[in-house]
Design a protein around this motif. Structure first.
Motif, PDB file in Angstrom:
ATOM      1  N   ASP A 273       0.862  -1.183   0.000  1.00  0.00           N
ATOM      2  CA  ASP A 273       0.000   0.000   0.000  1.00  0.00           C
ATOM      3  C   ASP A 273       0.895   1.227   0.000  1.00  0.00           C
ATOM      4  OD1 ASP A 273      -2.116   1.742   0.145  1.00  0.00           O
ATOM      5  OD2 ASP A 273      -2.654   1.276   2.228  1.00  0.00           O
ATOM      6  N   ALA A 274       0.850   2.006  -1.081  1.00  0.00           N
ATOM      7  CA  ALA A 274       1.770   3.140  -1.187  1.00  0.00           C
ATOM      8  C   ALA A 274       1.222   4.219  -2.112  1.00  0.00           C
ATOM      9  CB  ALA A 274       3.127   2.665  -1.706  1.00  0.00           C
ATOM     10  N   LYS A 275       1.672   5.455  -1.855  1.00  0.00           N
ATOM     11  CA  LYS A 275       1.430   6.567  -2.778  1.00  0.00           C
ATOM     12  C   LYS A 275       2.608   6.598  -3.746  1.00  0.00           C
ATOM     13  CE  LYS A 275       0.241  10.719  -1.269  1.00  0.00           C
ATOM     14  NZ  LYS A 275       0.378  12.105  -0.712  1.00  0.00           N
ATOM     15  N   VAL A 276       2.315   6.575  -5.046  1.00  0.00           N
ATOM     16  CA  VAL A 276       3.388   6.442  -6.026  1.00  0.00           C
ATOM     17  C   VAL A 276       3.127   7.323  -7.249  1.00  0.00           C
ATOM     18  CG1 VAL A 276       3.665   4.014  -5.344  1.00  0.00           C
ATOM     19  CG2 VAL A 276       2.313   4.570  -7.368  1.00  0.00           C
ATOM     20  N   LEU A 277       4.175   7.435  -8.072  1.00  0.00           N
ATOM     21  CA  LEU A 277       4.028   7.901  -9.448  1.00  0.00           C
ATOM     22  C   LEU A 277       4.187   6.676 -10.329  1.00  0.00           C
ATOM     23  CD1 LEU A 277       6.177  11.181  -9.419  1.00  0.00           C
ATOM     24  CD2 LEU A 277       3.686  11.008  -9.365  1.00  0.00           C
ATOM     25  N   LEU A 278       3.219   6.448 -11.188  1.00  0.00           N
ATOM     26  CA  LEU A 278       3.256   5.267 -12.062  1.00  0.00           C
ATOM     27  C   LEU A 278       4.018   5.576 -13.337  1.00  0.00           C
ATOM     28  CD1 LEU A 278      -0.388   3.834 -11.907  1.00  0.00           C
ATOM     29  CD2 LEU A 278       1.665   2.845 -10.900  1.00  0.00           C
ATOM     30  N   GLY A 279       4.778   4.589 -13.829  1.00  0.00           N
ATOM     31  CA  GLY A 279       5.457   4.731 -15.106  1.00  0.00           C
ATOM     32  C   GLY A 279       6.884   5.230 -14.973  1.00  0.00           C
ATOM     33  N   THR A 280       7.515   5.377 -16.127  1.00  0.00           N
ATOM     34  CA  THR A 280       8.918   5.793 -16.190  1.00  0.00           C
ATOM     35  C   THR A 280       9.015   7.290 -16.433  1.00  0.00           C
ATOM     36  OG1 THR A 280       9.495   3.635 -17.120  1.00  0.00           O
ATOM     37  CG2 THR A 280      11.120   5.402 -17.364  1.00  0.00           C
ATOM     38  N   ALA A 281       9.855   7.965 -15.627  1.00  0.00           N
ATOM     39  CA  ALA A 281      10.014   9.418 -15.752  1.00  0.00           C
ATOM     40  C   ALA A 281      10.453   9.786 -17.163  1.00  0.00           C
ATOM     41  CB  ALA A 281      11.031   9.916 -14.725  1.00  0.00           C
ATOM     42  N   GLY A 282       9.801  10.821 -17.714  1.00  0.00           N
ATOM     43  CA  GLY A 282      10.152  11.293 -19.048  1.00  0.00           C
ATOM     44  C   GLY A 282       9.535  10.493 -20.178  1.00  0.00           C
ATOM     45  N   ILE A 283       8.859   9.424 -19.831  1.00  0.00           N
ATOM     46  CA  ILE A 283       8.247   8.579 -20.884  1.00  0.00           C
ATOM     47  C   ILE A 283       6.724   8.499 -20.683  1.00  0.00           C
ATOM     48  CG2 ILE A 283       8.182   6.291 -21.943  1.00  0.00           C
ATOM     49  CD1 ILE A 283      11.092   5.931 -21.151  1.00  0.00           C
ATOM     50  N   ASN A 284       6.305   7.842 -19.620  1.00  0.00           N
ATOM     51  CA  ASN A 284       4.868   7.681 -19.418  1.00  0.00           C
ATOM     52  C   ASN A 284       4.469   7.821 -17.955  1.00  0.00           C
ATOM     53  OD1 ASN A 284       5.994   5.337 -18.431  1.00  0.00           O
ATOM     54  ND2 ASN A 284       4.472   3.956 -19.339  1.00  0.00           N
ATOM     55  N   GLN A 285       5.243   8.587 -17.206  1.00  0.00           N
ATOM     56  CA  GLN A 285       4.983   8.715 -15.779  1.00  0.00           C
ATOM     57  C   GLN A 285       3.795   9.634 -15.510  1.00  0.00           C
ATOM     58  OE1 GLN A 285       7.834  10.710 -12.914  1.00  0.00           O
ATOM     59  NE2 GLN A 285       8.106   8.567 -12.270  1.00  0.00           N
ATOM     60  N   THR A 286       2.993   9.259 -14.520  1.00  0.00           N
ATOM     61  CA  THR A 286       1.873  10.108 -14.139  1.00  0.00           C
ATOM     62  C   THR A 286       2.381  11.412 -13.530  1.00  0.00           C
ATOM     63  OG1 THR A 286       1.766   9.014 -11.979  1.00  0.00           O
ATOM     64  CG2 THR A 286       0.319   8.171 -13.705  1.00  0.00           C
ATOM     65  N   LYS A 287       1.664  12.493 -13.784  1.00  0.00           N
ATOM     66  CA  LYS A 287       2.013  13.783 -13.193  1.00  0.00           C
ATOM     67  C   LYS A 287       1.458  13.888 -11.780  1.00  0.00           C
ATOM     68  CE  LYS A 287       1.949  16.047 -17.705  1.00  0.00           C
ATOM     69  NZ  LYS A 287       1.277  17.061 -18.571  1.00  0.00           N
ATOM     70  N   LYS A 288       0.339  13.247 -11.566  1.00  0.00           N
ATOM     71  CA  LYS A 288      -0.295  13.289 -10.252  1.00  0.00           C
ATOM     72  C   LYS A 288      -0.077  11.950  -9.556  1.00  0.00           C
ATOM     73  CE  LYS A 288      -3.931  16.513 -11.672  1.00  0.00           C
ATOM     74  NZ  LYS A 288      -3.561  17.579 -10.719  1.00  0.00           N
TER      75      LYS A 288
END
Length: 385
Positions: free
Chosen positions: A242-257
């Motif tokens: 259970d965690a707060k995260v950013l999904l995806g790879t930075a600069g490619i498809n990472q969530t902004k929120k």
């Protein structure tokens, strides 16, 4: 509307009248179906809707069987079919070319009415809308239903109220139609879309949050996660992450929120679910995703008992007409079962409705032989299934 109120003979199916009652006030404000020429319509929208509702209620397996029923069944001839009957060509022309706008209006208004009447389960989770697609087998002559070489399929994209157990939205594409674009159209602000991993899209997760629309969506287990904050889980619990995260790879498809990801294990199978619902516990997130299976149960029941995928139309327009009529039939059944029995839709109650209508029909001398033959045919059909 020509529901069982015609004065030709003493036919009074009070039960059928009760079943279709919710539609009647909606028709008063329904857009008018106009003839495209100087000649009056042979088949009005009310006639078309009557026939389609009757088709689904009695599980007819083809347009041919429906037309035969409308010509032989005394009740159907007088209370369902228009004056002079319906020919196969007139019925086919109507289904494939007319009535879509009116059916969309009836479906939308009946959904609102059902929403006011039916009880809301799982209200502690807010308004939950399951979103999913369903493939519909098409024939090769349906050239628009592109799927793969040698196979034609259409795809229905549905929104389904988990809280009340009723469909809320329908869109139709060919079998290869993308599912994700319909999520934001189906959801309204404040609603929570519950989706399988085919709907995972990080850009959409950002857009949904910007629009005030919530989501609980299963994601691929190997999705890259940048942990911003990790929440405690018990060692012996089925929830292991259970965690707060950013999904995806930075600069490619990472969530902004940031989103919340909950991981849990059921029967040795791991699930990872992404959501913006930080107000729920991890266990509640897992429970909400489990409720997504209500739409699968709906698809199964709808296909098996309303014959909605037994094609009576070949055009994209006609197939949408048929599906909308099936959805309207389901909504009427949901309202009927709730108001008469305080229950959800069940085949038991629908069979009781059909039996009651037939018993009322038996009071007509000319119809006894028809009823006997129909009952025998239905018994053979049930034995096969």
């Amino acid at each position: 509307m020509k529901f069982p109120l015609l004065p030709k003979k003493k036919i009074d199916s009070r039960r059928y009248n009760r079943y279709v009652t919710p539609v009647k006030p909606i028709l008063e404000n329904c857009p008018e179906l106009k003839s495209r020429g100087d000649r009056p319509l042979k088949l009005t929208f009310e006639d078309q809707l009557n026939a389609l509702l009757y088709f689904h209620l009695y599980e007819h397996e083809s347009g041919r069987e429906l037309i035969q029923d409308l010509s032989e069944n005394e009740f159907a001839k007088q209370c369902i079919a228009p004056e002079g009957g319906i020919s196969r060509s007139s019925f086919s022309e109507a289904v494939n070319n007319r009535g879509l706008e009116q059916l969309q209006f009836v479906f939308k208004e009946l959904t609102k009415r059902a929403g006011r009447i039916l009880p809301k389960e799982f209200s502690k989770f807010g308004e939950l809308i399951a979103i999913d697609g369903s493939l519909i087998d098409a024939c090769l002559s349906m050239y628009w239903a592109d799927y793969r070489k040698g196979s034609k399929k259409a795809k229905g994209h549905f929104g389904f109220s988990i809280n009340q157990g009723i469909p809320t939205h329908i869109f139709l594409t060919d079998g290869k139609g993308a599912e994700r674009p319909f999520v934001r159209t189906i959801l309204s602000p404040g609603q929570t879309g519950v989706m399988d991993r085919g709907y995972q899209c990080h850009d959409d997760f950002d857009l949904l949050q910007e629009e005030g629309k919530r989501f609980v969506c299963r994601i691929k287990s190997l999705t890259t996660r940048t942990v911003l904050e990790k929440y405690q889980t018990a060692e012996d619990d089925f929830v292991f992450y259970d965690a707060k995260v950013l999904l995806g790879t930075a600069g490619i498809n990472q969530t902004k929120k940031p989103v919340r990801v909950v991981g849990y294990n059921i029967d040795g199978k791991e699930y990872y679910v992404a959501t913006d619902r930080f107000d729920l516990t991890a266990h509640q997130v897992a429970e909400v995703y489990k409720l997504r299976w209500t739409i699968e149960s709906f698809f199964k029941w709808w296909k098996n008992h309303l014959k909605v995928y037994h094609l009576i139309a070949r055009s994209e327009y006609g197939l949408m007409v048929q599906i909308l009529a099936g959805l309207i039939s389901y909504l009427l059944m949901a309202i009927y079962c709730h108001e008469e029995y305080g229950e959800k839709v069940s085949i038991k109650r629908i069979r009781e409705l059909r039996t009651t209508i037939f018993n009322e029909l038996c009071a007509i001398p000319d119809s006894k032989e028809y009823v006997r033959k129909k009952a025998k045919k239905n018994k053979k059909r049930r034995a096969k299934t």
